[in-house]
Design a protein around this motif. Sequence first.
Motif, PDB file in Angstrom:
ATOM      1  N   ALA A   1      -5.685   7.690   7.943  1.00  0.00           N
ATOM      2  CA  ALA A   1      -5.367   7.920   9.404  1.00  0.00           C
ATOM      3  C   ALA A   1      -5.244   8.692  10.412  1.00  0.00           C
ATOM      4  O   ALA A   1      -6.381   9.346  11.096  1.00  0.00           O
ATOM      5  N   LEU A   2      -5.093  10.119   9.714  1.00  0.00           N
ATOM      6  CA  LEU A   2      -4.997  11.744  10.071  1.00  0.00           C
ATOM      7  C   LEU A   2      -6.752  11.436  10.008  1.00  0.00           C
ATOM      8  O   LEU A   2      -6.987  12.709  11.309  1.00  0.00           O
ATOM      9  N   GLY A   3      -6.955  11.340   8.900  1.00  0.00           N
ATOM     10  CA  GLY A   3      -8.636  11.699   8.866  1.00  0.00           C
ATOM     11  C   GLY A   3      -9.541  11.796   9.815  1.00  0.00           C
ATOM     12  O   GLY A   3     -10.697  12.017  10.569  1.00  0.00           O
ATOM     13  N   VAL A   4      -8.872   9.197  10.537  1.00  0.00           N
ATOM     14  CA  VAL A   4     -10.367   9.616  11.387  1.00  0.00           C
ATOM     15  C   VAL A   4      -9.222  10.038  12.709  1.00  0.00           C
ATOM     16  O   VAL A   4     -10.210  10.099  13.687  1.00  0.00           O
ATOM     17  N   PHE A   5      -8.375  10.069  12.853  1.00  0.00           N
ATOM     18  CA  PHE A   5      -7.816  10.827  14.411  1.00  0.00           C
ATOM     19  C   PHE A   5      -8.594  11.926  14.891  1.00  0.00           C
ATOM     20  O   PHE A   5      -8.492  12.214  15.706  1.00  0.00           O
ATOM     21  N   TRP A   6      -8.514  12.993  13.361  1.00  0.00           N
ATOM     22  CA  TRP A   6      -8.735  14.221  13.042  1.00  0.00           C
ATOM     23  C   TRP A   6     -10.743  14.430  13.817  1.00  0.00           C
ATOM     24  O   TRP A   6     -10.913  14.710  14.707  1.00  0.00           O
TER      25      TRP A   6
ATOM     26  N   ILE B   1      -9.151   0.408  16.495  1.00  0.00           N
ATOM     27  CA  ILE B   1      -7.934   0.252  15.622  1.00  0.00           C
ATOM     28  C   ILE B   1      -8.983  -0.485  13.809  1.00  0.00           C
ATOM     29  O   ILE B   1      -8.391   0.117  12.923  1.00  0.00           O
ATOM     30  N   ALA B   2     -10.515  -0.894  15.154  1.00  0.00           N
ATOM     31  CA  ALA B   2     -11.118  -1.023  13.621  1.00  0.00           C
ATOM     32  C   ALA B   2     -11.646   0.010  12.211  1.00  0.00           C
ATOM     33  O   ALA B   2     -11.580  -0.402  11.420  1.00  0.00           O
ATOM     34  N   GLU B   3     -11.668   1.336  13.344  1.00  0.00           N
ATOM     35  CA  GLU B   3     -12.363   2.000  12.210  1.00  0.00           C
ATOM     36  C   GLU B   3     -11.102   2.863  11.231  1.00  0.00           C
ATOM     37  O   GLU B   3     -10.946   2.786  10.544  1.00  0.00           O
ATOM     38  N   LEU B   4      -9.500   2.261  12.014  1.00  0.00           N
ATOM     39  CA  LEU B   4      -8.611   2.690  10.853  1.00  0.00           C
ATOM     40  C   LEU B   4      -8.432   2.025  10.106  1.00  0.00           C
ATOM     41  O   LEU B   4      -8.430   2.609   9.151  1.00  0.00           O
ATOM     42  N   CYS B   5      -8.403   0.697  10.098  1.00  0.00           N
ATOM     43  CA  CYS B   5      -8.305   0.078   9.423  1.00  0.00           C
ATOM     44  C   CYS B   5      -9.040   0.282   8.239  1.00  0.00           C
ATOM     45  O   CYS B   5      -8.754   0.198   7.053  1.00  0.00           O
ATOM     46  N   GLU B   6     -10.394   0.469   8.302  1.00  0.00           N
ATOM     47  CA  GLU B   6     -11.826   0.511   7.611  1.00  0.00           C
ATOM     48  C   GLU B   6     -11.624   1.393   6.399  1.00  0.00           C
ATOM     49  O   GLU B   6     -11.125   1.563   4.823  1.00  0.00           O
ATOM     50  N   ALA B   7     -10.960   2.680   6.921  1.00  0.00           N
ATOM     51  CA  ALA B   7     -10.280   3.889   6.474  1.00  0.00           C
ATOM     52  C   ALA B   7      -9.605   3.619   5.736  1.00  0.00           C
ATOM     53  O   ALA B   7      -8.986   4.560   4.541  1.00  0.00           O
ATOM     54  N   MET B   8      -8.408   2.828   6.156  1.00  0.00           N
ATOM     55  CA  MET B   8      -7.116   2.761   5.629  1.00  0.00           C
ATOM     56  C   MET B   8      -7.008   1.755   4.770  1.00  0.00           C
ATOM     57  O   MET B   8      -5.908   1.670   3.368  1.00  0.00           O
ATOM     58  N   GLU B   9      -8.345   0.828   5.051  1.00  0.00           N
ATOM     59  CA  GLU B   9      -8.397  -0.002   3.478  1.00  0.00           C
ATOM     60  C   GLU B   9      -7.204  -1.150   4.033  1.00  0.00           C
ATOM     61  O   GLU B   9      -6.582  -1.519   3.089  1.00  0.00           O
ATOM     62  N   ILE B  10      -6.960  -1.139   4.537  1.00  0.00           N
ATOM     63  CA  ILE B  10      -6.112  -2.271   5.753  1.00  0.00           C
ATOM     64  C   ILE B  10      -6.607  -3.505   6.307  1.00  0.00           C
ATOM     65  O   ILE B  10      -7.496  -2.449   7.271  1.00  0.00           O
ATOM     66  N   ASN B  11      -6.018  -4.409   6.239  1.00  0.00           N
ATOM     67  CA  ASN B  11      -6.009  -5.793   8.086  1.00  0.00           C
ATOM     68  C   ASN B  11      -5.608  -4.539   9.138  1.00  0.00           C
ATOM     69  O   ASN B  11      -3.903  -4.534   9.410  1.00  0.00           O
ATOM     70  N   PRO B  12      -5.995  -5.385  10.599  1.00  0.00           N
ATOM     71  CA  PRO B  12      -5.100  -4.933  11.332  1.00  0.00           C
ATOM     72  C   PRO B  12      -3.551  -5.623  11.117  1.00  0.00           C
ATOM     73  O   PRO B  12      -2.596  -5.126  11.741  1.00  0.00           O
ATOM     74  N   PRO B  13      -3.451  -7.116  10.850  1.00  0.00           N
ATOM     75  CA  PRO B  13      -2.206  -7.553  11.214  1.00  0.00           C
ATOM     76  C   PRO B  13      -1.240  -6.491  10.282  1.00  0.00           C
ATOM     77  O   PRO B  13       0.075  -6.333  10.601  1.00  0.00           O
ATOM     78  N   SER B  14      -1.644  -5.939   9.262  1.00  0.00           N
ATOM     79  CA  SER B  14      -1.017  -5.278   7.953  1.00  0.00           C
ATOM     80  C   SER B  14      -0.296  -4.163   8.633  1.00  0.00           C
ATOM     81  O   SER B  14       0.216  -3.112   9.241  1.00  0.00           O
ATOM     82  N   VAL B  15      -2.013  -3.809   9.688  1.00  0.00           N
ATOM     83  CA  VAL B  15      -1.404  -2.253  10.415  1.00  0.00           C
ATOM     84  C   VAL B  15      -0.344  -2.041  11.447  1.00  0.00           C
ATOM     85  O   VAL B  15       0.583  -1.609  11.324  1.00  0.00           O
TER      86      VAL B  15
ATOM     87  N   PHE C   1       0.841  -1.044   0.241  1.00  0.00           N
ATOM     88  CA  PHE C   1      -0.177   0.349  -0.074  1.00  0.00           C
ATOM     89  C   PHE C   1       0.989   1.192  -0.079  1.00  0.00           C
ATOM     90  O   PHE C   1       2.062   1.262   0.009  1.00  0.00           O
ATOM     91  N   ASP C   2       0.383   2.029  -0.603  1.00  0.00           N
ATOM     92  CA  ASP C   2       1.057   3.135  -0.485  1.00  0.00           C
ATOM     93  C   ASP C   2       1.118   4.291   1.202  1.00  0.00           C
ATOM     94  O   ASP C   2      -0.174   4.263   1.282  1.00  0.00           O
ATOM     95  N   ARG C   3       2.136   4.046   2.197  1.00  0.00           N
ATOM     96  CA  ARG C   3       2.641   4.687   3.316  1.00  0.00           C
ATOM     97  C   ARG C   3       1.114   6.352   3.340  1.00  0.00           C
ATOM     98  O   ARG C   3       0.761   6.579   4.177  1.00  0.00           O
ATOM     99  N   GLU C   4       2.630   6.894   2.563  1.00  0.00           N
ATOM    100  CA  GLU C   4       1.058   8.471   2.390  1.00  0.00           C
ATOM    101  C   GLU C   4       0.009   8.481   2.173  1.00  0.00           C
ATOM    102  O   GLU C   4      -0.399   9.515   3.079  1.00  0.00           O
ATOM    103  N   ALA C   5      -0.553   7.708   1.063  1.00  0.00           N
ATOM    104  CA  ALA C   5      -1.905   7.487   1.085  1.00  0.00           C
ATOM    105  C   ALA C   5      -2.606   6.816   2.491  1.00  0.00           C
ATOM    106  O   ALA C   5      -3.731   7.982   2.665  1.00  0.00           O
TER     107      ALA C   5
END
Length: 211
Positions: free
Chosen positions: A23-28, A37-51, A14-18
């Motif tokens: 993630a910044l949007g969720v934290f904001w 973590i579930a919300e972050l994963c959903e927004a980032m479109e990657i699974n928890p192990p990858s995070v 995945f594109d790290r900056e993207a």
Amino acid sequence: MIPQHQSKGKPRTFDREAVLKKALGVFWKRGYEPASIAELCEAMEINPPSVYAAFGNKAQLFMEAVNHYENVYWNDAWERLEDEPDVRKAMAGFFRDAAVILTSQDAPCGCMVVLGAANVSKDSQDVNDALKALREEGKECFLVRLKRGVADGEFSEGIDVDTLASTLNTMFHGMSIQARDGVSHEELERVAAVAMTLIPPAPARAKRHSA
């Protein structure tokens, strides 16, 4: 301080900056602790192990997102503050830049470094400490630039640069809170103009020299 995570295992796909921007949007919107973590994963479109593999834990992800925000939106403004030879133009330029950045449609309204600690409890003291250190860096940048102005003869003797730097930093933080509350760019421009009235005028000798 929170150590930077060193990614392990297979190369990421995945594109790290993207994903940091997402993630910044969720934290904001949610704040550090309410964001799951579930919300972050959903927004980032990657699974928890990858995070966890890429960022380590939520605290490290948060701080990397904050650093990404600083690098993308604020580095140029701080560099212009340092590079402008005239201290008053440097300060005025920074506060004008701040008014633009804080109300930009491309960036979260307000400063993440200032407001990111709003939802951080004592249980996450490492995050609080890291954000505090970043906020202190801003004050130090103001102080260094003002001291350079003193050394260049742009101020009369006896100016209290420590208090002035602290005051300017406080006004900068206040602009961040106002931006989060929806204040317009024009209003922040007026606040920036008032901030500049706190900076003492140049000595008479310097005025004659520049005429």
